[in-house]
Motif scaffolding. Sequence first.
Motif, PDB file in Angstrom:
ATOM      1  N   ALA A   1      10.239  -7.485  -4.508  1.00  0.00           N
ATOM      2  CA  ALA A   1      10.702  -6.378  -3.668  1.00  0.00           C
ATOM      3  C   ALA A   1       9.595  -5.340  -3.484  1.00  0.00           C
ATOM      4  CB  ALA A   1      11.943  -5.731  -4.289  1.00  0.00           C
ATOM      5  N   ASN A   2       8.865  -5.058  -4.542  1.00  0.00           N
ATOM      6  CA  ASN A   2       7.778  -4.092  -4.442  1.00  0.00           C
ATOM      7  C   ASN A   2       6.677  -4.584  -3.503  1.00  0.00           C
ATOM      8  OD1 ASN A   2       8.956  -2.246  -6.212  1.00  0.00           O
ATOM      9  ND2 ASN A   2       8.023  -3.197  -8.020  1.00  0.00           N
ATOM     10  N   LEU A   3       6.329  -5.859  -3.608  1.00  0.00           N
ATOM     11  CA  LEU A   3       5.275  -6.397  -2.742  1.00  0.00           C
ATOM     12  C   LEU A   3       5.728  -6.453  -1.284  1.00  0.00           C
ATOM     13  CD1 LEU A   3       3.801  -9.310  -4.907  1.00  0.00           C
ATOM     14  CD2 LEU A   3       2.857  -7.023  -4.528  1.00  0.00           C
ATOM     15  N   ALA A   4       6.978  -6.795  -1.064  1.00  0.00           N
ATOM     16  CA  ALA A   4       7.483  -6.816   0.307  1.00  0.00           C
ATOM     17  C   ALA A   4       7.443  -5.421   0.923  1.00  0.00           C
ATOM     18  CB  ALA A   4       8.906  -7.368   0.329  1.00  0.00           C
ATOM     19  N   ASP A   5       7.823  -4.429   0.145  1.00  0.00           N
ATOM     20  CA  ASP A   5       7.776  -3.050   0.638  1.00  0.00           C
ATOM     21  C   ASP A   5       6.332  -2.605   0.878  1.00  0.00           C
ATOM     22  OD1 ASP A   5       8.953  -0.285   1.061  1.00  0.00           O
ATOM     23  OD2 ASP A   5       7.666   0.088  -0.684  1.00  0.00           O
ATOM     24  N   LEU A   6       5.446  -2.938  -0.037  1.00  0.00           N
ATOM     25  CA  LEU A   6       4.032  -2.581   0.130  1.00  0.00           C
ATOM     26  C   LEU A   6       3.447  -3.265   1.350  1.00  0.00           C
ATOM     27  CD1 LEU A   6       1.403  -1.292  -0.887  1.00  0.00           C
ATOM     28  CD2 LEU A   6       1.095  -3.277  -2.386  1.00  0.00           C
ATOM     29  N   HIS A   7       3.748  -4.536   1.536  1.00  0.00           N
ATOM     30  CA  HIS A   7       3.251  -5.280   2.698  1.00  0.00           C
ATOM     31  C   HIS A   7       3.731  -4.646   3.998  1.00  0.00           C
ATOM     32  CE1 HIS A   7       3.547  -8.591   5.699  1.00  0.00           C
ATOM     33  NE2 HIS A   7       2.338  -8.876   5.236  1.00  0.00           N
ATOM     34  N   ALA A   8       4.985  -4.257   4.033  1.00  0.00           N
ATOM     35  CA  ALA A   8       5.528  -3.633   5.244  1.00  0.00           C
ATOM     36  C   ALA A   8       4.854  -2.297   5.527  1.00  0.00           C
ATOM     37  CB  ALA A   8       7.039  -3.456   5.097  1.00  0.00           C
ATOM     38  N   ARG A   9       4.641  -1.493   4.496  1.00  0.00           N
ATOM     39  CA  ARG A   9       3.990  -0.197   4.695  1.00  0.00           C
ATOM     40  C   ARG A   9       2.541  -0.354   5.169  1.00  0.00           C
ATOM     41  NH1 ARG A   9       3.529   2.243  -0.192  1.00  0.00           N
ATOM     42  NH2 ARG A   9       4.722   0.718  -1.414  1.00  0.00           N
ATOM     43  N   ILE A  10       1.854  -1.349   4.665  1.00  0.00           N
ATOM     44  CA  ILE A  10       0.467  -1.586   5.093  1.00  0.00           C
ATOM     45  C   ILE A  10       0.423  -1.899   6.575  1.00  0.00           C
ATOM     46  CG2 ILE A  10      -1.502  -3.149   4.873  1.00  0.00           C
ATOM     47  CD1 ILE A  10      -0.805  -3.440   1.922  1.00  0.00           C
ATOM     48  N   HIS A  11       1.302  -2.754   7.037  1.00  0.00           N
ATOM     49  CA  HIS A  11       1.211  -3.248   8.413  1.00  0.00           C
ATOM     50  C   HIS A  11       1.816  -2.299   9.435  1.00  0.00           C
ATOM     51  CE1 HIS A  11      -0.526  -7.289   7.823  1.00  0.00           C
ATOM     52  NE2 HIS A  11      -0.015  -7.171   6.606  1.00  0.00           N
ATOM     53  N   ARG A  12       2.659  -1.389   9.005  1.00  0.00           N
ATOM     54  CA  ARG A  12       3.156  -0.401   9.971  1.00  0.00           C
ATOM     55  C   ARG A  12       2.423   0.927   9.867  1.00  0.00           C
ATOM     56  NH1 ARG A  12       7.766  -0.197   6.289  1.00  0.00           N
ATOM     57  NH2 ARG A  12       7.950   1.906   5.369  1.00  0.00           N
ATOM     58  N   GLY A  13       1.386   0.982   8.975  1.00  0.00           N
ATOM     59  CA  GLY A  13       0.561   2.174   8.871  1.00  0.00           C
ATOM     60  C   GLY A  13       1.142   3.262   7.998  1.00  0.00           C
ATOM     61  N   ALA A  14       2.185   2.942   7.221  1.00  0.00           N
ATOM     62  CA  ALA A  14       2.823   3.956   6.384  1.00  0.00           C
ATOM     63  C   ALA A  14       2.238   4.004   4.973  1.00  0.00           C
ATOM     64  CB  ALA A  14       4.329   3.694   6.301  1.00  0.00           C
ATOM     65  N   TYR A  15       1.350   3.088   4.645  1.00  0.00           N
ATOM     66  CA  TYR A  15       0.735   3.080   3.313  1.00  0.00           C
ATOM     67  C   TYR A  15      -0.173   4.299   3.153  1.00  0.00           C
ATOM     68  CZ  TYR A  15      -2.853   1.922  -0.135  1.00  0.00           C
ATOM     69  OH  TYR A  15      -3.748   1.966  -1.160  1.00  0.00           O
ATOM     70  N   ARG A  16      -0.069   4.995   2.019  1.00  0.00           N
ATOM     71  CA  ARG A  16      -0.878   6.173   1.741  1.00  0.00           C
ATOM     72  C   ARG A  16      -1.615   5.975   0.417  1.00  0.00           C
ATOM     73  NH1 ARG A  16       0.068   6.572   6.193  1.00  0.00           N
ATOM     74  NH2 ARG A  16       1.047   8.253   7.395  1.00  0.00           N
ATOM     75  N   ALA A  17      -2.899   6.184   0.452  1.00  0.00           N
ATOM     76  CA  ALA A  17      -3.694   6.069  -0.769  1.00  0.00           C
ATOM     77  C   ALA A  17      -3.478   7.302  -1.636  1.00  0.00           C
ATOM     78  CB  ALA A  17      -5.169   5.924  -0.422  1.00  0.00           C
TER      79      ALA A  17
END
Length: 509
Positions: free
Chosen positions: A112-128
Amino acid sequence: MHDPEKSDLSIVASKPANAAAPAGAESVERRGRAKENASQYGMCRTPSRESMSSGLERVRTTAKLRKKERFTALLHHVTIELLRDAYSCLKRDAAIGVDGVTWDDYGADLEANLADLHARIHRGAYRAQPTRRVYIPKPDGRRRPLGIAALEDKIVQRALAELLNAIYEEDFLGFSYAFRPRRSQHDALDALAVGIASRKVNWVLDADIAAFFDTVSHEWLIRFVEHRIGDQRVIRLIRKWLKAGVLEDNKIEIAETGTPQGAVISPLLANIYLHYVFDLWAERWRRRTATGDMIIVRYADDIIVGFQHRHEAERFVDELTQRLADFALQLNLDKTRLIEFGRHAATNRKVRGLGKPEVFDFLGFTHICGRSRKGRFQLRRQSRRDRLRAKLREIRETLWQHRHAPMEEQGSWLRHVVTGWFAYHAVPVNGPSLRVFRDGVIWHWRRALRRRGQRDQTSWKAITTLANRWLPRPRILHPWPSQRFAVTHPRWEPYALIGPVRFCAGGAQ
């Protein structure tokens, strides 16, 4: 500012002809090993590795065949499988970042964590997130700053590093060794030893870039990456990590330069930076300017260059100083030296009434001009005294703190420490240093045992019995540099039948 794209990128883009100079030869990778070095930089093998290899292999093939290709669509290769493999390669007991999340915590609901991380990366919502700064002691008494990234940042950085490695491993030159797959510190040491022994090296430049990881220009770094990477989503990820800031004393500082040491992506970014700033320039200088033999070995920001002629060495230093200044870097004058070194150094200095040739340090070893039993020139490598003393001090402090621990626990720990030291330092002709280290461990062990109580009188006979039981005896574990170099660079590989053999690493035309 000077733009290296016109002058240097053409060197990367050109395909080497059959009779190419060393630039072509150095781009040829050596034969892979049956077993990889555990400490090398790169992804570990996992059961799902084969499922993701086809996409990366296509990227690698394209990068190899099309040296001017800019990859405009890369992020789709960052899949959940790649993120899972990146997570599995992280150390379980690694230091915790600002998020406070451990490896086990994240793995409790991994999918579940990886799926959420993958989705955030590809929609630009990932924040360092900011890196947490810690300091580790250096042998000279100073402290080295390290940046501890948050767990998710480590996962994404490792996955992207694997993707970018598929491209840049086809571009990096042969004399670059640091943080590259299937390349270790001993490979760099072998290349240096073979180069000094087989080429006409009379002068050695031991160069060190001052505070390299702290002074990397973000602007230049992005421009260098954009030579090959046209996917702006990947560029934005790199910018996020560079601009995430550093947390120290509960304050976040946003740095305008540098990339944190300790971050997973930092070694690759450092190699990209130095590839354009130093490697391409130095290779072109050797091919176009040098008239005598010249060898180059670079491990991160530690650079060793050998010259046949002194005037060319001095000219190289002057031009290197200017070259680095053009890209916001400078040499560390306290650590950068040009010394007379090589097979004729002792004879030439004796004629001039000078003493023995100077020595230089590289990757934990002091390199010395010596003679074999038959009187021939021999490059001797000894463990650096300051590193050896620092390691013994560390062992002494640990033994003092655990002097009341059971004998089996102390012996097992010391066996692990001594075995690890020998695994790196047990190179030919370094036997005396190995014995000094083992004897030092035994001395500190006995001293710690005698302090356990007023009646403890551990004799030398008793400590010798313990040492023979727990500590491995000194013996040479590494082959001679020329032997291992011949295996990793066999003569039947490309260019072996075209004139003299061209050394992939450190060699000269």
